[in-house]
Design a protein around this motif. Structure first.
Motif, PDB file in Angstrom:
ATOM      1  N   ILE A 100      35.752  87.061  39.498  1.00 60.37           N
ATOM      2  CA  ILE A 100      36.552  86.249  39.530  1.00 60.37           C
ATOM      3  C   ILE A 100      37.153  86.095  41.085  1.00 60.37           C
ATOM      4  CG2 ILE A 100      38.647  84.877  38.808  1.00 60.37           C
ATOM      5  CD1 ILE A 100      38.083  86.463  36.008  1.00 60.37           C
ATOM      6  N   CYS A 101      36.787  85.117  42.085  1.00 60.79           N
ATOM      7  CA  CYS A 101      37.168  85.225  43.271  1.00 60.79           C
ATOM      8  C   CYS A 101      37.021  83.723  43.926  1.00 60.79           C
ATOM      9  CB  CYS A 101      36.384  86.257  43.980  1.00 60.79           C
ATOM     10  SG  CYS A 101      34.595  86.148  43.796  1.00 60.79           S
ATOM     11  N   ASN A 102      37.739  83.910  45.272  1.00 57.57           N
ATOM     12  CA  ASN A 102      37.648  82.682  45.995  1.00 57.57           C
ATOM     13  C   ASN A 102      36.739  82.902  47.143  1.00 57.57           C
ATOM     14  OD1 ASN A 102      41.007  82.239  45.647  1.00 57.57           O
ATOM     15  ND2 ASN A 102      39.726  80.848  44.812  1.00 57.57           N
ATOM     16  N   HIS A 103      35.969  81.721  47.653  1.00 58.11           N
ATOM     17  CA  HIS A 103      35.251  81.941  48.823  1.00 58.11           C
ATOM     18  C   HIS A 103      36.294  81.759  50.230  1.00 58.11           C
ATOM     19  CE1 HIS A 103      32.269  81.091  52.046  1.00 58.11           C
ATOM     20  NE2 HIS A 103      31.361  81.427  51.070  1.00 58.11           N
ATOM     21  N   LYS A 227      23.130  74.461  46.800  1.00 60.51           N
ATOM     22  CA  LYS A 227      22.595  74.314  47.897  1.00 60.51           C
ATOM     23  C   LYS A 227      23.147  73.020  48.538  1.00 60.51           C
ATOM     24  CE  LYS A 227      18.757  77.075  46.870  1.00 60.51           C
ATOM     25  NZ  LYS A 227      17.120  77.290  46.738  1.00 60.51           N
ATOM     26  N   ASP A 228      23.538  72.127  47.868  1.00 52.02           N
ATOM     27  CA  ASP A 228      24.077  70.802  48.312  1.00 52.02           C
ATOM     28  C   ASP A 228      25.579  70.919  48.772  1.00 52.02           C
ATOM     29  OD1 ASP A 228      21.724  69.439  47.683  1.00 52.02           O
ATOM     30  OD2 ASP A 228      22.206  69.013  45.879  1.00 52.02           O
ATOM     31  N   LEU A 229      26.244  72.033  48.126  1.00 47.30           N
ATOM     32  CA  LEU A 229      27.594  72.055  48.382  1.00 47.30           C
ATOM     33  C   LEU A 229      27.901  72.952  49.643  1.00 47.30           C
ATOM     34  CD1 LEU A 229      29.044  72.778  44.763  1.00 47.30           C
ATOM     35  CD2 LEU A 229      29.114  70.600  46.160  1.00 47.30           C
ATOM     36  N   PHE A 230      27.218  74.029  49.732  1.00 43.27           N
ATOM     37  CA  PHE A 230      27.310  74.989  50.914  1.00 43.27           C
ATOM     38  C   PHE A 230      26.494  74.926  52.021  1.00 43.27           C
ATOM     39  CE2 PHE A 230      29.026  76.948  47.172  1.00 43.27           C
ATOM     40  CZ  PHE A 230      30.285  77.561  47.685  1.00 43.27           C
ATOM     41  N   SER A 231      26.692  75.241  53.143  1.00 49.46           N
ATOM     42  CA  SER A 231      25.742  75.368  54.244  1.00 49.46           C
ATOM     43  C   SER A 231      25.054  76.857  53.834  1.00 49.46           C
ATOM     44  CB  SER A 231      26.584  75.439  55.650  1.00 49.46           C
ATOM     45  OG  SER A 231      27.328  76.933  55.681  1.00 49.46           O
ATOM     46  N   ASN A 232      23.969  77.220  54.569  1.00 47.73           N
ATOM     47  CA  ASN A 232      23.260  78.012  54.138  1.00 47.73           C
ATOM     48  C   ASN A 232      24.008  79.351  54.537  1.00 47.73           C
ATOM     49  OD1 ASN A 232      20.514  79.892  53.197  1.00 47.73           O
ATOM     50  ND2 ASN A 232      20.939  80.306  55.505  1.00 47.73           N
ATOM     51  N   ASN A 233      24.805  79.201  55.712  1.00 51.19           N
ATOM     52  CA  ASN A 233      25.683  80.541  56.182  1.00 51.19           C
ATOM     53  C   ASN A 233      26.761  80.807  55.127  1.00 51.19           C
ATOM     54  OD1 ASN A 233      23.871  80.960  58.456  1.00 51.19           O
ATOM     55  ND2 ASN A 233      25.372  79.532  59.672  1.00 51.19           N
ATOM     56  N   ASP A 234      27.250  79.858  54.319  1.00 50.64           N
ATOM     57  CA  ASP A 234      28.317  80.079  53.282  1.00 50.64           C
ATOM     58  C   ASP A 234      27.909  80.409  51.917  1.00 50.64           C
ATOM     59  OD1 ASP A 234      30.356  79.704  55.477  1.00 50.64           O
ATOM     60  OD2 ASP A 234      30.464  77.640  55.331  1.00 50.64           O
ATOM     61  N   LEU A 235      26.699  79.911  51.546  1.00 52.84           N
ATOM     62  CA  LEU A 235      26.214  80.063  50.438  1.00 52.84           C
ATOM     63  C   LEU A 235      26.136  81.548  49.934  1.00 52.84           C
ATOM     64  CD1 LEU A 235      25.208  78.770  47.535  1.00 52.84           C
ATOM     65  CD2 LEU A 235      22.888  78.687  48.649  1.00 52.84           C
ATOM     66  N   PRO A 236      26.599  82.013  48.963  1.00 54.02           N
ATOM     67  CA  PRO A 236      26.528  83.468  48.654  1.00 54.02           C
ATOM     68  C   PRO A 236      25.097  83.873  48.460  1.00 54.02           C
ATOM     69  CG  PRO A 236      28.232  82.494  47.519  1.00 54.02           C
ATOM     70  CD  PRO A 236      27.677  81.441  48.136  1.00 54.02           C
ATOM     71  N   LYS A 237      24.895  84.950  48.918  1.00 53.81           N
ATOM     72  CA  LYS A 237      23.504  85.607  48.819  1.00 53.81           C
ATOM     73  C   LYS A 237      23.126  85.628  47.479  1.00 53.81           C
ATOM     74  CE  LYS A 237      23.960  88.996  52.543  1.00 53.81           C
ATOM     75  NZ  LYS A 237      25.305  88.542  53.130  1.00 53.81           N
ATOM     76  N   ASP A 238      23.784  85.679  46.421  1.00 49.68           N
ATOM     77  CA  ASP A 238      23.494  85.417  44.912  1.00 49.68           C
ATOM     78  C   ASP A 238      22.734  84.180  44.754  1.00 49.68           C
ATOM     79  OD1 ASP A 238      25.580  87.829  43.823  1.00 49.68           O
ATOM     80  OD2 ASP A 238      26.101  86.928  45.643  1.00 49.68           O
ATOM     81  N   GLY A 240      20.928  82.511  46.765  1.00 46.17           N
ATOM     82  CA  GLY A 240      19.759  82.378  47.984  1.00 46.17           C
ATOM     83  C   GLY A 240      20.490  81.913  49.380  1.00 46.17           C
ATOM     84  N   GLY A 241      21.631  81.936  49.713  1.00 43.76           N
ATOM     85  CA  GLY A 241      22.325  81.759  51.169  1.00 43.76           C
ATOM     86  C   GLY A 241      22.291  82.922  51.812  1.00 43.76           C
ATOM     87  N   SER A 242      22.957  83.121  53.067  1.00 42.08           N
ATOM     88  CA  SER A 242      23.123  84.223  53.787  1.00 42.08           C
ATOM     89  C   SER A 242      24.586  84.588  54.072  1.00 42.08           C
ATOM     90  CB  SER A 242      22.656  84.031  55.209  1.00 42.08           C
ATOM     91  OG  SER A 242      23.156  82.810  55.782  1.00 42.08           O
ATOM     92  N   GLY A 243      25.545  83.982  53.124  1.00 42.00           N
ATOM     93  CA  GLY A 243      27.008  84.004  53.089  1.00 42.00           C
ATOM     94  C   GLY A 243      27.003  85.434  52.390  1.00 42.00           C
ATOM     95  N   PRO A 244      28.458  85.670  52.094  1.00 39.88           N
ATOM     96  CA  PRO A 244      28.922  86.870  51.556  1.00 39.88           C
ATOM     97  C   PRO A 244      28.566  86.865  49.920  1.00 39.88           C
ATOM     98  CG  PRO A 244      30.696  85.503  51.986  1.00 39.88           C
ATOM     99  CD  PRO A 244      29.454  84.964  52.846  1.00 39.88           C
ATOM    100  N   SER A 245      28.198  87.923  49.530  1.00 38.26           N
ATOM    101  CA  SER A 245      27.594  88.171  48.188  1.00 38.26           C
ATOM    102  C   SER A 245      28.874  88.146  47.364  1.00 38.26           C
ATOM    103  CB  SER A 245      27.109  89.270  47.918  1.00 38.26           C
ATOM    104  OG  SER A 245      27.827  90.643  48.080  1.00 38.26           O
ATOM    105  N   LEU A 246      28.758  87.653  46.029  1.00 37.02           N
ATOM    106  CA  LEU A 246      29.869  87.679  45.085  1.00 37.02           C
ATOM    107  C   LEU A 246      30.446  89.098  45.011  1.00 37.02           C
ATOM    108  CD1 LEU A 246      28.379  85.583  42.213  1.00 37.02           C
ATOM    109  CD2 LEU A 246      30.155  84.854  44.073  1.00 37.02           C
ATOM    110  N   ASP A 247      29.816  90.379  45.022  1.00 38.39           N
ATOM    111  CA  ASP A 247      30.409  91.524  45.225  1.00 38.39           C
ATOM    112  C   ASP A 247      31.281  91.723  46.213  1.00 38.39           C
ATOM    113  OD1 ASP A 247      29.634  93.351  43.190  1.00 38.39           O
ATOM    114  OD2 ASP A 247      27.650  93.359  43.900  1.00 38.39           O
TER     115      ASP A 247
END
Length: 278
Positions: A100-103, A227-238, A240-247
């Motif tokens: 339960i967290c924010n980006h 994938k439509d909402l986030f850039s790949n850099n921001d999309l969490p790794k969980d 398929g992106g390269s952004g911070p993981s939910l952990d």
């Protein structure tokens, strides 16, 4: 954790024909009013008042009403506010069991993303999750640029049994608190990886929210929409992106909870004295 550019706030102000100077004056006006409200337990600080003004579209009188409700609803809705101190073992267990967290990055310059995602099946406690969300909004009042929300609920590990813990009373309290205190515009809520039974709960939610809000709830069988909402850099790794993981995001949120422990201890003691209400 709550990153935003000063230009984003400036543009938001301009959209309501406001400036930093006019908002500062509104904050002073509200603080003067607060000093006369002897029934309220504290003088709210500037950062929170600023966000309350955001939520009320810079209407000073509506902001005063909302600040009053911020304190009075803590008594009216004990289901959400009682036993909501983050030191309690039940909430610590929920923090560990559910993301339960924010980006930290705003989407499209103004949308703050909220993630809700249980780590395993049959571990989702709806009531404790609502309490944690309320705690997060408390922190955001102090630190965030509160304009707009996008909520992402990953249903992959939320079972029908889990959803049965979400009573109509809980839904009513959560909707009331969000509407009367933290009512940012809900840009959208995405229920991703959704099983078929979600349609049952959508029918229940429809009873408690306006048609306008209900129209912003989207059910998806997978997570491709992210994938439509986030850039790949921001999309969490969980996803398929390269952004911070939910952990990582959840750990950042836990750290914020620790940082604000003194505030949550104080909130346990704040009471409205109705006998002093003018």
């Amino acid at each position: 954790m709550y990153h935003f550019e000063s230009e984003t706030r400036k543009k938001f102000y301009e959209s309501f024909e406001q400036t930093e100077e006019t908002v500062t004056q509104q904050i002073k006006t509200i603080k003067t009013w607060l000093e006369a409200q002897t029934h309220l337990p504290e003088i709210m600080d500037d950062a929170k008042i600023r966000n309350m003004l955001h939520l009320c579209k810079f209407d000073v009188e509506k902001t005063k009403q909302r600040i009053d409700k911020y304190y009075t609803l803590r008594t009216k809705y004990p289901i959400a506010f009682n036993n909501s101190n983050l030191k309690l073992q039940a909430l610590k267990e929920t923090m560990d069991a559910v993301y339960i967290c924010n980006h930290p990055q705003l989407l499209d310059g103004g949308h703050r993303v909220v993630f809700v995602n249980p780590k395993n099946k049959n571990t989702f406690c709806a009531l404790n999750s609502i309490k944690l969300c309320v705690c997060i909004y408390e922190i955001r009042l102090q630190e965030d640029l509160m304009i707009d929300d996008i909520v992402i609920v990953d249903m992959a590990n939320i079972t029908f049994r889990d959803m049965c813990t979400l009573s109509p009373r809980m839904v009513l309290a959560a909707v009331k608190i969000y509407k009367d205190i933290f009512s940012m515009r809900l840009n959208a809520a995405y229920f991703i990886n959704s099983p078929s039974y979600v349609s049952i709960w959508m029918a229940i939610f429809k009873l408690f929210v306006s048609a306008k809000i209900f129209g912003r709830l989207q059910v998806h069988r997978d997570c491709e929409v992210l994938k439509d909402l986030f850039s790949n850099n921001d999309l969490p790794k969980d996803y398929g992106g390269s952004g911070p993981s939910l952990d990582q995001l959840n750990d950042m949120m836990k750290q914020k909870f620790i940082e604000y422990q003194e505030r949550f201890d104080l909130l346990d003691t704040l009471k409205v004295d109705e006998s002093l209400r003018a």
